[in-house]
Design a protein around this motif. Structure first.
Motif, PDB file in Angstrom:
ATOM      1  N   HIS A   6       0.891  -0.918   0.076  1.00 48.89           N
ATOM      2  CA  HIS A   6      -0.319  -0.046  -0.502  1.00 48.89           C
ATOM      3  C   HIS A   6       0.303   1.065   0.175  1.00 48.89           C
ATOM      4  N   ALA A   7       1.791   1.264   0.731  1.00 48.36           N
ATOM      5  CA  ALA A   7       2.919   2.406   0.407  1.00 48.36           C
ATOM      6  C   ALA A   7       3.151   3.144   1.829  1.00 48.36           C
ATOM      7  N   VAL A   8       3.408   4.165   1.533  1.00 41.01           N
ATOM      8  CA  VAL A   8       3.672   4.762   2.920  1.00 41.01           C
ATOM      9  C   VAL A   8       2.675   5.968   3.259  1.00 41.01           C
ATOM     10  N   GLY A   9       2.603   6.999   1.907  1.00 45.87           N
ATOM     11  CA  GLY A   9       1.902   8.347   2.172  1.00 45.87           C
ATOM     12  C   GLY A   9       1.763   9.106   3.762  1.00 45.87           C
ATOM     13  N   GLN A  10       0.991   9.295   4.098  1.00 45.46           N
ATOM     14  CA  GLN A  10       1.369  10.639   4.988  1.00 45.46           C
ATOM     15  C   GLN A  10       1.040   9.484   6.017  1.00 45.46           C
ATOM     16  N   ASP A  11       0.147   8.531   6.361  1.00 44.33           N
ATOM     17  CA  ASP A  11      -0.449   7.553   6.809  1.00 44.33           C
ATOM     18  C   ASP A  11       0.745   7.012   7.862  1.00 44.33           C
ATOM     19  N   HIS A  12       1.589   6.304   6.390  1.00 44.45           N
ATOM     20  CA  HIS A  12       2.331   5.163   7.690  1.00 44.45           C
ATOM     21  C   HIS A  12       3.957   5.537   7.759  1.00 44.45           C
TER      22      HIS A  12
END
Ligand SMILES: Cc1cc2nc3c(=O)[nH]c(=O)nc-3n(C[C@H](O)[C@H](O)[C@H](O)COP(=O)(O)OP(=O)(O)OC[C@H]3O[C@@H](n4cnc5c(N)ncnc54)[C@H](O)[C@@H]3O)c2cc1C
Length: 538
Positions: free
Chosen positions: A496-502
């Motif tokens: 799902h990747a990192v983005g802001q959330d991870h």
């Protein structure tokens, strides 16, 4: 739920629903069997979304800046109307949907800009640096990690750089079996263009119908046929990237020893280092046969051990997935039948799906070898029906989430990956963390759908009664589950990747030196920080 056309054969997906997953024509209430199940175990409350006209967006971009953008891409490709901006607001995580359903569109772009070629993208980036405007590349809009919600503080505005017009198959090299695809092609469009050449990419994530080639590359996506075709990063041969420092051309050879592989730096970069404007991928012959089967295992542990044996024997089918006991019992492998009592859901154990693609002879040979191995390990062959039912319904599952949100049930998914020796521990730890945070009346389902010789991913689906404030309720549970992953030696994300959330968990996973490397690359490539600010870099 209504019948869905096969997205693989439908290259013209309409614009996604503004606050739900997928094709608006398929939005609908829960099937009766699912409603009864949910009402009994979780409870339901009517929870409608606001009217789209009432969603509060940011102010449209200043007219003088709009005129400058129009001079770069043409006035018809700069849009500031409510509807267009609403459709480019955030991605499709449950927090994204909860905010929009409640009327919060504060992460909207101030304008949506649709460049038509690489030079226009370069010119847009140069303009954004000059005007200090944040640029959010937009592919399919299916991010589930906050990858499309750029930080806006300190910037003169935020634009969505919509890659919709990058929709061509640029070149096919049949000798090397590669193709150059433009990044805005959605999954079905790319497959249709390749199919006309007798080829396939073989990348079918659950978001296939809407996610784009560029999005797949920069998030390191993994599709349902990853066992056979490989994850998307294994399919990428070359990339063209527009950055504030100029153009990066990567992939001069299939493999080399010319220092660290910079393609790896772009894959997973989520728009923070540059905008991908072309992707050279490896392609395979269009399979003559696609065939699916199901197996039953006495337990998740036994089924997972069988997957490991297949992976380590180098005998993986094209598709290999295993639902745990809970996911099997509620029939999630067949979304249109959730809650109904099928033979698979009432007989206990765990459902496995195997899929084979290729020439008839290759499919038969692989199927025979896998069948002998699985039967020898104690699997029960259920034949083709349940496997085919999974294949037919495999892109329908996400529609269920919206129907559940409509009746006040909080649903979200999350995923991780670890080594085989740690898999069972992580599985139990994440489930315990989710139930600990959300309470006993929480349903946690899990499946394995991506395997390696050394380990596998775990994909969790969580459902519970939504609190009066569902967003903080979910964020607390997500934090507990993310801690359980990273503190127990698993990754914060498999695909799902990192983005802001991870970001906080990425920092923990790669440590201070890893964080420094990412920051250094960002500072050199994008010194004024206009590219997707707030995403990826801890
Ligand atoms: C229902 C559902 C099911 C999903 N199933 C899967 C699955 O099975 N496997 C999987 O891997 N993922 C899955 N995902 C996650 C998501 O689909 C992937 O992350 C996908 O790769 C994102 O592609 P996109 O085109 O939608 O990108 P977007 O959502 O548009 O963008 C994602 C990020 O990439 C950046 N970006 C997009 N295009 C470019 C570009 N050309 N250049 C630079 N940056 C760019 C954006 O700014 C953003 O940060 C699922 C999501 C949903 C909602």
């Amino acid at each position: 739920m209504s019948a869905h056309p096969s997205p693989i054969s439908d290259p013209t997906s309409p614009e996604m629903h503004w606050s739900r997953w997928g094709d608006p024509a398929h939005a609908g209430p829960l099937a009766e069997s699912a409603f009864a199940l949910v009402d009994t175990f979780i409870g339901t409350t009517d929870t409608p979304a606001v009217d789209p006209a009432d969603v509060r967006l940011s102010e449209p971009l200043d007219a003088a800046l709009v005129a400058e953008l129009a001079a770069i891409v043409g006035a018809e490709h700069v849009l500031t109307d409510h509807e267009t901006r609403l459709h480019r607001t955030r991605g499709k995580s449950t927090p994204d949907l909860l905010k929009l359903r409640a009327g919060d569109g504060s992460d909207s772009p101030d304008a949506v800009v649709r460049p038509g070629d690489h030079d226009e993208v370069e010119a847009l980036i140069a303009w954004a640096v000059r005007r200090h405007v944040a640029v959010v590349p937009f592919g399919g809009g299916t991010s589930v990690v906050g990858g499309l919600a750029a930080r806006r503080d300190g910037f003169a505005g935020v634009i969505s750089l919509d890659l919709l017009r990058f929709d061509k198959l640029v070149e096919v090299d049949r000798t090397s079996m590669t193709a150059v695809l433009e990044p805005g092609l959605r999954g079905p469009q790319a497959e249709a263009l390749l199919a006309a050449e007798g080829l396939t990419l073989g990348h079918f994530p659950q978001s296939f119908q809407y996610a784009s080639i560029g999005g797949f590359a920069v998030t390191r996506s993994s599709g349902q046929s990853s066992a056979g075709y490989g994850r998307f990063d294994a399919l990428v041969v070359g990339l063209t990237v527009a950055t504030p420092q100029g153009t990066l051309e990567l992939g001069s050879s299939p493999s080399n020893a010319a220092g660290p592989d910079l393609r790896e730096l772009v894959m997973g970069s989520e728009g923070a280092f540059g905008v991908v404007t072309a992707v050279r991928v490896r392609v395979r012959p269009l399979p003559e046969v696609r065939s699916y089967e199901a197996w039953r295992w006495a337990s998740f542990t036994e089924g997972a051990a069988a997957m490991r044996t297949l992976a380590q024997a180098g005998m993986l089918p094209t598709v290999l997935r295993l639902s745990d006991e809970n996911e099997t019992a509620i029939n999630l492998a067949k979304p249109s039948e959730v809650g109904s009592e099928s033979a698979e859901s009432t007989s206990g154990g765990c459902l496995m799906v195997t899929g084979y693609e290729g020439t008839p002879a290759a499919v038969e040979a692989k199927r025979a070898a896998v069948t002998a191995l699985l039967a020898g390990l104690g699997g029960q062959n259920l034949g083709p029906d349940s496997g085919q039912a999974w294949a037919d319904g495999r892109f329908h599952g996400p529609y269920l989430r919206d129907s559940l949100l409509d009746v006040g049930v909080l649903v979200e998914t999350m995923e991780t990956v670890t080594f085989w020796s740690n898999l069972d521990h992580v599985y139990t730890s994440v489930k315990d963390a989710l139930v600990g945070a959300l309470g006993e009346a929480t349903l946690v389902l899990c499946h394995i759908s991506h395997v390696y010789e050394t380990g596998a991913s775990l994909y969790f689906t969580v459902a519970t009664k939504a609190a009066d404030e569902p967003l903080p309720q979910w964020l607390a549970a997500k934090a507990a589950a993310s801690d359980a992953m990273v503190h127990n030696g698993a990754s914060i994300t498999h695909h799902h990747a990192v983005g802001q959330d991870h970001k906080p968990w990425l920092a923990e996973e790669i440590g201070p030196v890893g964080v420094e490397i990412l920051r250094a690359v960002k500072e050199r490539l994008d010194p004024t920080g206009v590219l997707n600010p707030g995403v990826l870099i801890p």
